[in-house]
Design a protein around this motif. Structure first.
Motif, PDB file in Angstrom:
ATOM      1  N   ALA A  91      13.283 -15.807 -14.734  1.00 12.91           N
ATOM      2  CA  ALA A  91      12.472 -14.607 -14.944  1.00 12.91           C
ATOM      3  C   ALA A  91      13.252 -13.556 -15.731  1.00 12.91           C
ATOM      4  CB  ALA A  91      12.021 -14.049 -13.598  1.00 12.91           C
ATOM      5  N   ASN A  92      14.541 -13.398 -15.417  1.00 14.37           N
ATOM      6  CA  ASN A  92      15.359 -12.413 -16.122  1.00 14.37           C
ATOM      7  C   ASN A  92      15.495 -12.751 -17.605  1.00 14.37           C
ATOM      8  OD1 ASN A  92      15.728 -11.130 -13.681  1.00 14.37           O
ATOM      9  ND2 ASN A  92      17.823 -11.864 -13.365  1.00 14.37           N
ATOM     10  N   PHE A  93      15.684 -14.025 -17.900  1.00 11.37           N
ATOM     11  CA  PHE A  93      15.761 -14.459 -19.297  1.00 11.37           C
ATOM     12  C   PHE A  93      14.467 -14.117 -20.038  1.00 11.37           C
ATOM     13  CE2 PHE A  93      14.734 -18.275 -22.052  1.00 11.37           C
ATOM     14  CZ  PHE A  93      15.391 -17.811 -23.185  1.00 11.37           C
ATOM     15  N   LEU A  94      13.340 -14.429 -19.441  1.00 14.93           N
ATOM     16  CA  LEU A  94      12.052 -14.175 -20.090  1.00 14.93           C
ATOM     17  C   LEU A  94      11.773 -12.681 -20.210  1.00 14.93           C
ATOM     18  CD1 LEU A  94      10.008 -16.970 -18.302  1.00 14.93           C
ATOM     19  CD2 LEU A  94      10.779 -16.981 -20.687  1.00 14.93           C
ATOM     20  N   ALA A  95      12.327 -11.885 -19.288  1.00 16.79           N
ATOM     21  CA  ALA A  95      12.111 -10.435 -19.324  1.00 16.79           C
ATOM     22  C   ALA A  95      13.079  -9.711 -20.255  1.00 16.79           C
ATOM     23  CB  ALA A  95      12.240  -9.857 -17.910  1.00 16.79           C
ATOM     24  N   SER A  96      14.129 -10.399 -20.708  1.00 16.43           N
ATOM     25  CA  SER A  96      15.179  -9.737 -21.476  1.00 16.43           C
ATOM     26  C   SER A  96      14.744  -9.311 -22.870  1.00 16.43           C
ATOM     27  CB  SER A  96      16.390 -10.663 -21.589  1.00 16.43           C
ATOM     28  OG  SER A  96      16.078 -11.802 -22.385  1.00 16.43           O
ATOM     29  N   GLY A  97      13.596  -9.818 -23.332  1.00 16.25           N
ATOM     30  CA  GLY A  97      13.112  -9.431 -24.650  1.00 16.25           C
ATOM     31  C   GLY A  97      12.748 -10.596 -25.537  1.00 16.25           C
ATOM     32  N   VAL A  98      12.986 -11.827 -25.066  1.00  9.52           N
ATOM     33  CA  VAL A  98      12.694 -13.002 -25.906  1.00  9.52           C
ATOM     34  C   VAL A  98      11.236 -13.034 -26.341  1.00  9.52           C
ATOM     35  CG1 VAL A  98      12.278 -14.485 -23.894  1.00  9.52           C
ATOM     36  CG2 VAL A  98      12.948 -15.508 -26.072  1.00  9.52           C
ATOM     37  N   MET A  99      10.338 -12.500 -25.495  1.00 10.21           N
ATOM     38  CA  MET A  99       8.928 -12.515 -25.847  1.00 10.21           C
ATOM     39  C   MET A  99       8.600 -11.515 -26.949  1.00 10.21           C
ATOM     40  SD  MET A  99       8.319 -14.938 -23.907  1.00 10.21           S
ATOM     41  CE  MET A  99       6.606 -15.123 -24.387  1.00 10.21           C
ATOM     42  N   GLU A 100       9.576 -10.662 -27.309  1.00 14.08           N
ATOM     43  CA  GLU A 100       9.396  -9.734 -28.435  1.00 14.08           C
ATOM     44  C   GLU A 100       9.307 -10.491 -29.765  1.00 14.08           C
ATOM     45  OE1 GLU A 100       8.995  -6.516 -28.143  1.00 14.08           O
ATOM     46  OE2 GLU A 100       9.963  -5.850 -26.287  1.00 14.08           O
ATOM     47  N   LEU A 101       9.698 -11.743 -29.767  1.00 13.37           N
ATOM     48  CA  LEU A 101       9.572 -12.546 -30.992  1.00 13.37           C
ATOM     49  C   LEU A 101       8.126 -12.909 -31.288  1.00 13.37           C
ATOM     50  CD1 LEU A 101      12.608 -15.007 -30.721  1.00 13.37           C
ATOM     51  CD2 LEU A 101      12.447 -12.896 -32.056  1.00 13.37           C
ATOM     52  N   ARG A 102       7.263 -12.760 -30.307  1.00  8.93           N
ATOM     53  CA  ARG A 102       5.825 -13.011 -30.461  1.00  8.93           C
ATOM     54  C   ARG A 102       5.559 -14.363 -31.132  1.00  8.93           C
ATOM     55  NH1 ARG A 102       3.778  -7.366 -32.917  1.00  8.93           N
ATOM     56  NH2 ARG A 102       5.873  -7.325 -33.841  1.00  8.93           N
ATOM     57  N   GLU A 103       4.784 -14.366 -32.206  1.00  5.71           N
ATOM     58  CA  GLU A 103       4.396 -15.639 -32.827  1.00  5.71           C
ATOM     59  C   GLU A 103       5.561 -16.319 -33.549  1.00  5.71           C
ATOM     60  OE1 GLU A 103       4.212 -12.806 -36.248  1.00  5.71           O
ATOM     61  OE2 GLU A 103       3.740 -12.704 -34.104  1.00  5.71           O
ATOM     62  N   LYS A 104       6.705 -15.633 -33.674  1.00  2.78           N
ATOM     63  CA  LYS A 104       7.879 -16.241 -34.296  1.00  2.78           C
ATOM     64  C   LYS A 104       8.742 -16.993 -33.286  1.00  2.78           C
ATOM     65  CE  LYS A 104       8.138 -12.867 -38.075  1.00  2.78           C
ATOM     66  NZ  LYS A 104       8.980 -11.860 -38.767  1.00  2.78           N
ATOM     67  N   ARG A 142       7.709 -10.757 -15.162  1.00  5.28           N
ATOM     68  CA  ARG A 142       7.474  -9.602 -14.290  1.00  5.28           C
ATOM     69  C   ARG A 142       8.106  -9.774 -12.919  1.00  5.28           C
ATOM     70  NH1 ARG A 142       2.101 -10.469 -16.461  1.00  5.28           N
ATOM     71  NH2 ARG A 142       1.868  -9.186 -18.349  1.00  5.28           N
ATOM     72  N   GLN A 143       8.590 -10.965 -12.635  1.00  4.11           N
ATOM     73  CA  GLN A 143       9.254 -11.224 -11.356  1.00  4.11           C
ATOM     74  C   GLN A 143      10.774 -11.040 -11.460  1.00  4.11           C
ATOM     75  OE1 GLN A 143       7.176 -11.774  -8.747  1.00  4.11           O
ATOM     76  NE2 GLN A 143       5.582 -11.508 -10.332  1.00  4.11           N
ATOM     77  N   HIS A 144      11.248 -10.420 -12.531  1.00  4.27           N
ATOM     78  CA  HIS A 144      12.691 -10.225 -12.718  1.00  4.27           C
ATOM     79  C   HIS A 144      13.276  -9.355 -11.610  1.00  4.27           C
ATOM     80  CE1 HIS A 144      12.700  -5.973 -14.035  1.00  4.27           C
ATOM     81  NE2 HIS A 144      11.518  -6.248 -14.566  1.00  4.27           N
ATOM     82  N   ASP A 145      14.597  -9.435 -11.444  1.00  4.94           N
ATOM     83  CA  ASP A 145      15.256  -8.630 -10.421  1.00  4.94           C
ATOM     84  C   ASP A 145      16.132  -7.563 -11.054  1.00  4.94           C
ATOM     85  OD1 ASP A 145      17.624  -9.869 -11.223  1.00  4.94           O
ATOM     86  OD2 ASP A 145      17.590 -11.331  -9.593  1.00  4.94           O
ATOM     87  N   SER A 146      16.926  -6.898 -10.225  1.00 10.43           N
ATOM     88  CA  SER A 146      17.712  -5.744 -10.681  1.00 10.43           C
ATOM     89  C   SER A 146      18.934  -6.140 -11.501  1.00 10.43           C
ATOM     90  CB  SER A 146      18.157  -4.908  -9.482  1.00 10.43           C
ATOM     91  OG  SER A 146      18.936  -5.692  -8.590  1.00 10.43           O
ATOM     92  N   HIS A 147      19.231  -7.431 -11.626  1.00  8.73           N
ATOM     93  CA  HIS A 147      20.373  -7.840 -12.430  1.00  8.73           C
ATOM     94  C   HIS A 147      20.141  -7.597 -13.917  1.00  8.73           C
ATOM     95  CE1 HIS A 147      21.426 -10.131  -8.750  1.00  8.73           C
ATOM     96  NE2 HIS A 147      22.658  -9.920  -9.173  1.00  8.73           N
ATOM     97  N   ILE A 148      18.916  -7.497 -14.322  1.00 11.34           N
ATOM     98  CA  ILE A 148      18.623  -7.234 -15.725  1.00 11.34           C
ATOM     99  C   ILE A 148      18.453  -5.735 -15.932  1.00 11.34           C
ATOM    100  CG2 ILE A 148      16.161  -7.709 -15.370  1.00 11.34           C
ATOM    101  CD1 ILE A 148      16.094  -8.727 -18.261  1.00 11.34           C
TER     102      ILE A 148
END
Length: 295
Positions: A91-104, A142-148
């Motif tokens: 969850a933290n990996f997915l919340a870190s911003g990778v989804m900001e790449l959108r269609e790329k 959205r299930q990320h924790d406080s480590h991020i």
């Protein structure tokens, strides 16, 4: 219709400056330049640590429309946790911003260490957790924790498919059960070519093929000869037509993959130490220009 992407793993290498990159090109423009020479790049900084959301946004901004990134998933999940208790790290990996790449955002690469053996139940559980589209990925994020400490946008954008590929480096994975497991989850087995003892399997396990060419004579350093590039071009043509190469392919399973009229191919050169990667990528791409592609 099959899509073909040929590119490089990473782009920020000092030895490339003045050889692949123009001599006076500022470092901040290297991605801009590389993404206009090739249509895909594998992000590998994400393997070592979580990247900041602004980095992902900048990479999106600095690349042209139609460009595609592959993303190397964190070693914290694959090498340190070794797939155990990884719900929050994922969850933290997915919340870190990778989804900001959108269609790329293209395939996500999961690389495993040479001393990690095949554990069927462990891999079955992990592969079943991987998100298959961006909507599901955002829900998991959205299930990320406080480590991020720095969270990317979690607002839904246009939903698109996510693909996953695994690169294995222990001989225990040369098992038909592993190939069947990847096919069950529609996860790609990385076709890995390296001057090492790593398995060199070429089983087709998904609707795409993911290749990593590390250097067949000297890992991360040696370039590919014309003969070698011709051979890889032959294999790519077969994969794109939904077939398996007739010769020269080591496979763990005798069972053929599900029939398809075509398969997408993603190929990344990782022989960067001697500035071979970008030029080998361009030479292989030129050999395949006659293949009808889209995207």
């Amino acid at each position: 219709m099959a899509k073909l992407r040929i590119g490089i793993s990473g782009w920020r290498y000092p030895p490339w400056r003045g050889k692949f990159y123009p001599k006076d090109l500022p470092q901040r423009l290297e991605l801009n330049y590389a993404s206009r020479q090739l249509d895909t790049i594998e992000i590998n900084g994400s393997f070592y640590s979580l990247q900041r959301p602004e980095s992902w946004r900048n990479w999106y901004r600095d690349t042209p429309r139609g460009f595609l990134f592959a993303v190397k998933a964190p070693r914290f999940i694959t090498h340190m946790r070794r797939l155990r208790d990884v719900e929050k790290p994922l969850a933290n990996f997915l919340a870190s911003g990778v989804m900001e790449l959108r269609e790329k955002l293209g395939p996500i690469l999961w690389q495993f260490p040479p001393n990690m053996k095949y554990d069927h139940d462990l891999f079955d559980t992990f592969l079943s957790r991987l998100p298959r589209d961006s909507k599901t990925a955002l829900a998991m994020a959205r299930q990320h924790d406080s480590h991020i400490k720095h969270v990317g946008s979690l607002s839904p954008a246009r939903n698109h498919r996510l693909r996953h590929a695994v690169e294995i480096r222990h001989e225990s994975f040369e098992d038909p059960a592993f190939i069947a497991l990847l096919r069950k989850h529609h996860v790609g087995l990385v076709v890995s070519d390296a001057a090492s003892k790593w398995p060199k399997l070429q089983d087709v396990t998904a609707g795409f093929v993911y290749m990593r060419l590390h250097g067949n004579k000297l890992i991360y350093a040696s370039g590919y000869t014309d003969v070698a590039l011709d051979d890889w071009a032959r294999r790519i043509r077969a994969w794109m037509k939904g077939r398996q190469p007739r010769s020269g392919a080591n496979r763990a399973s005798h069972q053929p993959p599900p029939k398809r009229e075509s398969r997408d191919v993603y190929c990344y050169f990782d022989n960067d130490a001697k500035v071979k990667a970008p030029f080998d990528a361009i030479k292989l791409r030129d050999r395949l220009r006659a293949v009808r592609t889209t995207g």
